[in-house]
Design a protein around this motif. Sequence first.
Motif, short mmCIF file in Angstrom:
data_model
loop_
_atom_site.label_atom_id
_atom_site.label_comp_id
_atom_site.label_asym_id
_atom_site.label_seq_id
_atom_site.Cartn_x
_atom_site.Cartn_y
_atom_site.Cartn_z
N LYS A 48 21.48 75.32 16.82
CA LYS A 48 22.79 75.14 16.17
C LYS A 48 23.81 74.57 17.16
CE LYS A 48 23.08 77.89 12.10
NZ LYS A 48 21.83 78.55 11.75
N SER A 52 25.73 71.02 16.80
CA SER A 52 27.19 70.94 16.88
C SER A 52 27.63 69.92 17.94
CB SER A 52 27.78 72.32 17.20
OG SER A 52 29.17 72.24 17.34
N SER B 129 28.92 76.54 18.15
CA SER B 129 28.75 75.45 17.19
C SER B 129 30.01 75.20 16.37
CB SER B 129 27.57 75.75 16.28
OG SER B 129 27.74 77.01 15.68
N PRO B 130 31.13 74.91 17.04
CA PRO B 130 32.39 74.71 16.31
C PRO B 130 32.31 73.63 15.24
CG PRO B 130 32.55 73.88 18.56
CD PRO B 130 31.31 74.71 18.49
N ASN B 131 31.51 72.59 15.52
CA ASN B 131 31.48 71.49 14.55
C ASN B 131 30.67 71.81 13.29
OD1 ASN B 131 33.12 69.48 15.90
ND2 ASN B 131 31.55 69.63 17.48
N LEU B 132 29.87 72.88 13.35
CA LEU B 132 29.18 73.32 12.14
C LEU B 132 30.09 74.23 11.32
CD1 LEU B 132 25.60 74.26 13.48
CD2 LEU B 132 26.44 72.07 12.68
N VAL B 134 33.81 74.13 11.27
CA VAL B 134 35.16 73.72 10.83
C VAL B 134 35.23 73.41 9.33
CG1 VAL B 134 36.20 72.97 13.01
CG2 VAL B 134 34.75 71.38 11.75
#
Lengths: 305, 207
Positions: A48, A52, B129-132, B134
């Motif tokens: 994950k 990301s 995993s900030p982009n998963l 937001v």
Amino acid sequence: MIKRELYQEVIFETIKKGATVISKDVKEAFERSIAIETASAAKEGLEKTLKSIELSVEKDNPACPDTGWPLFYFKVGNECELEGGFMALEEATREAVKKATKQGYLRATMKHPLTGYDPGDNVGMNIPAFTYKFVNGTNIEVTYVAKGGGSECFGGTRHRVIAFADGITGIEKFIIDCYIASTRAGAICPPSILGVGIGGTANVAANLAKEAACLRTIGSVHPEPMIHKIEDELYEALNNLGIGAMGTGGKVSVFAVNVEYAYTHIAGIAVATSSNCMVARRATSRIYNDNKVEALDSPNWFEGR
Amino acid sequence: MAVHYLNIPLKNEDTEDLKLNDLVYISGPIFTCRSRLQRYIFDEGHTLPFSTKDRNCLIHVGPIVIKEQGKWELVSFMPTSSIRFEKWGAQSVADWNLKMIVGKTTMGEKTAAMMKEKKCVHVSPQCVSPNLWVDSIKIEDVYLFDELGSIEASWHMQLDKLGPFVVDIDCEGNNLYNRLDVIIGENKEKAYEMLSIPKDFQYTKLY
């Protein structure tokens, strides 16, 4: 002569890249680790995180919101000519940090240590921080490092002074003990890139550890066999601890162990550690006197040591 | 290891069902909180300017938020370390009637004891995993922005199945990482052996 307008823009772009694009060596470490990790939570955590990281390029977003301390490492050619000189270089860097913060590439993380006052732009007393190294040549290389708070504040950066009599045994025990304490519950966002500094005064050891963690690529080795062997042995031992991604338990506990040393007064041997989080963020650009610009994969900081 | 999809406000029945190492996805209204907010409320005596009654999940996070054409836009989001808020942990659980805290690095004994009393749990991310995440978050409002600045302010967010987070303190006050400490402690002895560090090694006392 390198124009001020150009180096300010290059520094801004280097910050932006450092915050949003993860280096090739770090991405490859993720891929290798996913392939060998057997613990399901840790494996999923790595997958994950990598996903990301890939999205951050697509979305033009920071790979992690904690962009931490803005650190700048300048490797300066002795014949490099900067318009306005080094004071202008530092001023341009501060302006680039402000712009990157305003545009959301950096979080406004830097605050007054006592009052908590937030200038909102990551610029304040002694921040951003500058380190220089002088070499032959007609160019300047700038490396931006986003040093995250998790890996810095929760035991990832430590030092102690040990007796010469305690030697490598004392050094290695200190590193094992520190790493276990600092990875508990994922504090420093492991698997980390662990930098170790040995010798010099305490601040020299700490700076070497920080530079080893943040400026050496994963897979690079110290050129001296004795130091290289210590790197390998620590890497093996740490990866047998079962810490795993974010401390959830697993095979991969550390991405790399990079050791640097300095000659010292052997009354006491300073040993320091500095951990970089798994989402290790840095970017390097080179600017020549003729205003040609290149992006580099490695900061090449220890070339020639 | 079970997977739970939870809706805020959380009830005792929701948290009583959660076991250590279970994964949770969270939906509904939450608020964010860091050091300066807790100092502002608990040490400086201000009143929290909103109700937590239907917002009983706190996330320790300092998001990146920018203003685009007059609207707040979330750029990045990653829960931060909870342990540094231990000083205020028990009081925040008690005064704000929290049922869930989201953050890294778990929390300490005092907070865990209060969590047991109030049937509150702590959950933590297993990835960065900030982009998963937001896209699972909508910003509703912000409180104390002028007083505390962007990342220390309290953001109110509406979540849509944000996760997964792993349950690391259950509502009986048990801590997942205490269990992992035992395994890693045993492995440490093996690491010492690999490096030929004697079991009885003692540092020379220099100071």
